[in-house]
Design an enzyme around this catalytic site. Structure first.
Site, PDB file in Angstrom:
ATOM      1  N   LYS A  22       0.847  -1.207   0.000  1.00 51.05           N
ATOM      2  CA  LYS A  22       0.000   0.000   0.000  1.00 51.05           C
ATOM      3  C   LYS A  22       0.879   1.253   0.000  1.00 51.05           C
ATOM      4  CE  LYS A  22      -1.800   1.621   4.061  1.00 51.05           C
ATOM      5  NZ  LYS A  22      -1.391   3.020   4.249  1.00 51.05           N
ATOM      6  N   ASN A  23       1.885   1.250   0.883  1.00 52.72           N
ATOM      7  CA  ASN A  23       2.675   2.466   1.051  1.00 52.72           C
ATOM      8  C   ASN A  23       3.598   2.753  -0.129  1.00 52.72           C
ATOM      9  OD1 ASN A  23       1.387   2.817   3.432  1.00 52.72           O
ATOM     10  ND2 ASN A  23       3.133   2.341   4.749  1.00 52.72           N
ATOM     11  N   ARG A  94      -4.209  10.380   4.880  1.00 57.60           N
ATOM     12  CA  ARG A  94      -3.137  11.363   5.023  1.00 57.60           C
ATOM     13  C   ARG A  94      -2.243  11.436   3.780  1.00 57.60           C
ATOM     14  NH1 ARG A  94       0.259  13.941   8.715  1.00 57.60           N
ATOM     15  NH2 ARG A  94       2.440  13.589   8.259  1.00 57.60           N
ATOM     16  N   CYS A 118      -5.144   7.680   9.884  1.00 62.03           N
ATOM     17  CA  CYS A 118      -5.224   6.956  11.160  1.00 62.03           C
ATOM     18  C   CYS A 118      -5.188   7.930  12.335  1.00 62.03           C
ATOM     19  CB  CYS A 118      -4.041   6.009  11.282  1.00 62.03           C
ATOM     20  SG  CYS A 118      -4.212   4.559  10.277  1.00 62.03           S
ATOM     21  N   ARG A 123       0.364  14.013  13.837  1.00 60.92           N
ATOM     22  CA  ARG A 123       0.803  13.855  12.449  1.00 60.92           C
ATOM     23  C   ARG A 123       0.743  15.161  11.663  1.00 60.92           C
ATOM     24  NH1 ARG A 123      -1.100   8.090  10.087  1.00 60.92           N
ATOM     25  NH2 ARG A 123       0.888   8.186   9.060  1.00 60.92           N
ATOM     26  N   ASP A 308       4.657   0.364  12.072  1.00 57.46           N
ATOM     27  CA  ASP A 308       3.450  -0.264  11.525  1.00 57.46           C
ATOM     28  C   ASP A 308       3.293  -1.728  11.939  1.00 57.46           C
ATOM     29  OD1 ASP A 308       2.678   2.069  10.347  1.00 57.46           O
ATOM     30  OD2 ASP A 308       3.190   1.501   8.296  1.00 57.46           O
ATOM     31  N   VAL A 330       8.271   6.581  16.958  1.00 61.66           N
ATOM     32  CA  VAL A 330       7.915   7.295  15.723  1.00 61.66           C
ATOM     33  C   VAL A 330       6.677   8.166  15.938  1.00 61.66           C
ATOM     34  CG1 VAL A 330       7.298   7.051  13.280  1.00 61.66           C
ATOM     35  CG2 VAL A 330       8.967   5.487  14.313  1.00 61.66           C
ATOM     36  N   ARG A 400      -8.672  -0.315   4.737  1.00 62.15           N
ATOM     37  CA  ARG A 400      -7.757   0.671   4.154  1.00 62.15           C
ATOM     38  C   ARG A 400      -6.431   0.022   3.762  1.00 62.15           C
ATOM     39  NH1 ARG A 400      -6.129   5.106   7.862  1.00 62.15           N
ATOM     40  NH2 ARG A 400      -4.888   5.469   6.003  1.00 62.15           N
TER      41      ARG A 400
HETATM   42  C1  UD1 Z   1       4.252   6.679   6.438  1.00 63.69           C
HETATM   43  C2  UD1 Z   1       3.413   5.441   6.237  1.00 63.69           C
HETATM   44  C3  UD1 Z   1       2.857   4.943   7.576  1.00 63.69           C
HETATM   45  C4  UD1 Z   1       4.005   4.762   8.580  1.00 63.69           C
HETATM   46  C5  UD1 Z   1       4.868   6.002   8.668  1.00 63.69           C
HETATM   47  C6  UD1 Z   1       6.103   5.808   9.529  1.00 63.69           C
HETATM   48  C7  UD1 Z   1       2.498   5.785   4.021  1.00 63.69           C
HETATM   49  C8  UD1 Z   1       1.312   6.048   3.188  1.00 63.69           C
HETATM   50  N1  UD1 Z   1       2.311   5.771   5.353  1.00 63.69           N
HETATM   51  O1  UD1 Z   1       3.391   7.680   6.981  1.00 63.69           O
HETATM   52  O2  UD1 Z   1       2.189   3.707   7.345  1.00 63.69           O
HETATM   53  O3  UD1 Z   1       3.461   4.490   9.853  1.00 63.69           O
HETATM   54  O4  UD1 Z   1       5.324   6.388   7.349  1.00 63.69           O
HETATM   55  O5  UD1 Z   1       6.866   4.752   9.042  1.00 63.69           O
HETATM   56  O6  UD1 Z   1       3.580   5.555   3.519  1.00 63.69           O
HETATM   57  N2  UD1 Z   1       5.942  14.227  11.154  1.00 63.69           N
HETATM   58  C9  UD1 Z   1       5.976  15.544  11.538  1.00 63.69           C
HETATM   59  N3  UD1 Z   1       5.830  16.484  10.557  1.00 63.69           N
HETATM   60  C10 UD1 Z   1       5.675  16.148   9.255  1.00 63.69           C
HETATM   61  C11 UD1 Z   1       5.644  14.807   8.875  1.00 63.69           C
HETATM   62  C12 UD1 Z   1       5.784  13.859   9.867  1.00 63.69           C
HETATM   63  O7  UD1 Z   1       6.132  15.864  12.707  1.00 63.69           O
HETATM   64  O8  UD1 Z   1       5.563  17.062   8.414  1.00 63.69           O
HETATM   65  C13 UD1 Z   1       6.067  13.190  12.206  1.00 63.69           C
HETATM   66  C14 UD1 Z   1       4.792  12.362  12.332  1.00 63.69           C
HETATM   67  O9  UD1 Z   1       3.858  12.994  13.177  1.00 63.69           O
HETATM   68  C15 UD1 Z   1       5.327  11.070  12.900  1.00 63.69           C
HETATM   69  C16 UD1 Z   1       6.705  10.948  12.232  1.00 63.69           C
HETATM   70  O10 UD1 Z   1       7.051  12.244  11.799  1.00 63.69           O
HETATM   71  O11 UD1 Z   1       5.494  11.194  14.285  1.00 63.69           O
HETATM   72  C17 UD1 Z   1       6.722   9.989  11.053  1.00 63.69           C
HETATM   73  O12 UD1 Z   1       5.843  10.417  10.063  1.00 63.69           O
HETATM   74  P1  UD1 Z   1       6.057  10.101   8.513  1.00 63.69           P
HETATM   75  O13 UD1 Z   1       7.305   9.322   8.329  1.00 63.69           O
HETATM   76  O14 UD1 Z   1       5.901  11.364   7.766  1.00 63.69           O
HETATM   77  O15 UD1 Z   1       4.831   9.172   8.237  1.00 63.69           O
HETATM   78  P2  UD1 Z   1       3.847   9.194   7.000  1.00 63.69           P
HETATM   79  O16 UD1 Z   1       4.603   9.507   5.766  1.00 63.69           O
HETATM   80  O17 UD1 Z   1       2.654   9.982   7.340  1.00 63.69           O
END
Ligand code: UD1
Length: 421
Positions: A22-23, A94, A118, A123, A308, A330, A400
């Site tokens: 998915k990701n 997201r 989620c 986030r 995850d 994370v 999802r």
């Molecule tokens: C992606 C994955 C999700 C996985 C996550 C971490 C997809 C579609 N989803 O989510 O399944 O759980 O990586 O491996 O690929 N953060 C900030 N500011 C930002 C962006 C992120 O503070 O602008 C923080 C988030 O709140 C979180 C951490 O960084 O605590 C990791 O987020 P991120 O790696 O961005 O996750 P996603 O890309 O949303």
């Protein structure tokens, strides 16, 4: 609302074919916005998040044909694209924020509602926005919507240092920088296999990306990108979930169509706990041969243990004799499954980012509620091991991210069914 009912206690045994990731599929689908030529993407899992992505692409102006697990994306003319993603789509997922990179690069402006997805913490999207600001974009937040504008187009010759190796921000910058003149360097980039898969696609399209899968990614912008055909990598999170299913039911499962090295941190922990694992080229054989030993884990960015899989791992540790701990490094609020696991008999205490678990002999089936996608998987796994019947509600979370979960589990011998209320 649909529910899943599980009568626990069956050992799972047999083969399961792991679906496309998915990701990985989502950013690759968004990459199709970078060209007006056709994109053909194979091994795309049939999931609600994929449907949401396809709706977003159609809304923007793409034509989509989906045949089984193949998606074809066509377009007429990018000048007719809409430059926004509506709230009803973004609030569901997201990853919709990934329209920002391609549309900023091509149309110079984009409006995206603040994302949902989620319920696992705040986030925010500040890392994405800071990166685009560095590349010359301005943004404002109005009415729950981020309006981003790069009046003179995005700038290259920039180094973007991510304060955290965010998967989404790394992908978003990649999806923009490939069409920006000059060299963009991402420092402290996410190294997840899904980033590498996206970079392979971008290079097939004519981009010049090097270093994807490492902490430093370099992108030399090009003026035009082309169509592509690609097969999405297997879903390592789905694979790990079935490995827990084998371990927790004292069963024996052969996972087909997996890439074992993508699961290294997880397999290492399984092996330490005493689970028998044999890896070959595209297969992992898992067999419970003796009582498992408790293991402590800490989640982190790849190649560390994936957040995850934290919830599924917790379910397993709850049924292993002895004490174990989990540190969630994370996300700040990813223990929503703890209360539901307690309802089944788990002995868990939470201390801020750390969960301490005392193994219990058994779970007793009960009604439970999913709070998010992976918490949902954890509850299904708990139900498989529990004595009696477990009824899991709010299963839309599961839809999802897990393709044909009940069908696959049933084929492995689980007593599981979906009922409509
Ligand atoms: C992606 C994955 C999700 C996985 C996550 C971490 C997809 C579609 N989803 O989510 O399944 O759980 O990586 O491996 O690929 N953060 C900030 N500011 C930002 C962006 C992120 O503070 O602008 C923080 C988030 O709140 C979180 C951490 O960084 O605590 C990791 O987020 P991120 O790696 O961005 O996750 P996603 O890309 O949303």
């Amino acid at each position: 609302m649909d529910k899943i009912v599980i009568c626990g206690g069956n050992k799972l045994k047999g083969e399961v074919v792991i679906s496309g990731s998915k990701n990985s599929a989502l950013p690759i689908l968004f990459a199709s916005l970078l060209t007006d030529e056709p994109a053909v993407i194979n091994n795309v899992p049939s999931l609600d998040d994929v449907s949401t992505t396809l709706l977003s692409l159609s809304f923007i102006g793409k034509k989509i044909i989906k045949r089984g697990n193949t998606v074809e994306v066509y377009s007429s003319d990018s000048r007719t694209y809409k430059h926004r993603a509506p709230y009803d789509l973004v609030s569901k997922m997201r990853a919709s924020i990934l329209i920002m990179g391609p549309l900023l690069a091509r149309l110079k402006k984009v409006d995206v509602s603040l994302p949902g997805g989620c319920a696992i913490g705040a986030r925010p999207i500040d890392i994405h926005l800071e990166a685009f600001k560095k590349m010359g974009a301005e943004f404002s937040i109005e009415g729950g919507c981020v309006k981003t504008h790069a009046r003179d187009g995005l700038r290259g010759n920039t180094t973007i240092n991510l304060r955290f190796p965010s998967v989404g921000a790394t992908e978003n910058v990649l999806l923009a920088a490939v069409l920006v003149e000059g060299k963009t360097t991402i420092v402290n980039a996410a190294c997840e296999p899904e980033i590498e898969d996206l970079a392979i696609v971008l290079n097939k399209m004519g981009a010049k990306v090097t270093g994807a899968g490492t902490k430093n990614v370099v992108i030399e912008g090009v003026s035009e990108l082309h169509g592509f055909e690609h097969e999405v990598i297997p879903d390592r999170i789905e694979a790990a979930t079935y490995m827990v299913a084998a371990a927790i039911t004292k069963g024996e499962i052969i996972l087909k169509k997996v890439i074992p090295q993508h699961l290294k941190s997880i397999n290492d922990k399984f092996k330490k706990s005493g689970l028998y694992i044999k890896e070959s080229d595209r297969t992992i054989y898992v067999k419970w041969i003796k009582d498992l030993e408790p293991q402590n884990i800490k989640t982190g960015a790849y190649p560390e243990f994936p957040t995850d899989v934290q919830a599924q791992w917790m379910t397993l540790m709850c049924l292993i004799n002895g004490k174990s701990s989990i540190k969630e490094d994370v996300f700040e609020n990813r223990f929503l499954h703890v209360n539901e696991l307690r309802r089944l008999g788990a002995d868990i205490s939470i201390d801020d980012k750390i969960v301490n678990i005392k193994g219990v002999k058994k779970f007793s089936g009960a009604p439970v509620i999913m709070s998010d996608l992976r918490a949902g998987a954890a509850l299904i796994l708990a139900g498989l091991a529990a004595c009696g019947t477990t009824t899991v509600s709010r299963i839309y979370h599961l839809d999802r991210g897990y393709e044909m979960l009940e069908k696959k589990m049933k084929k492995l011998g689980a007593d599981i069914k979906r009922i409509c209320d």
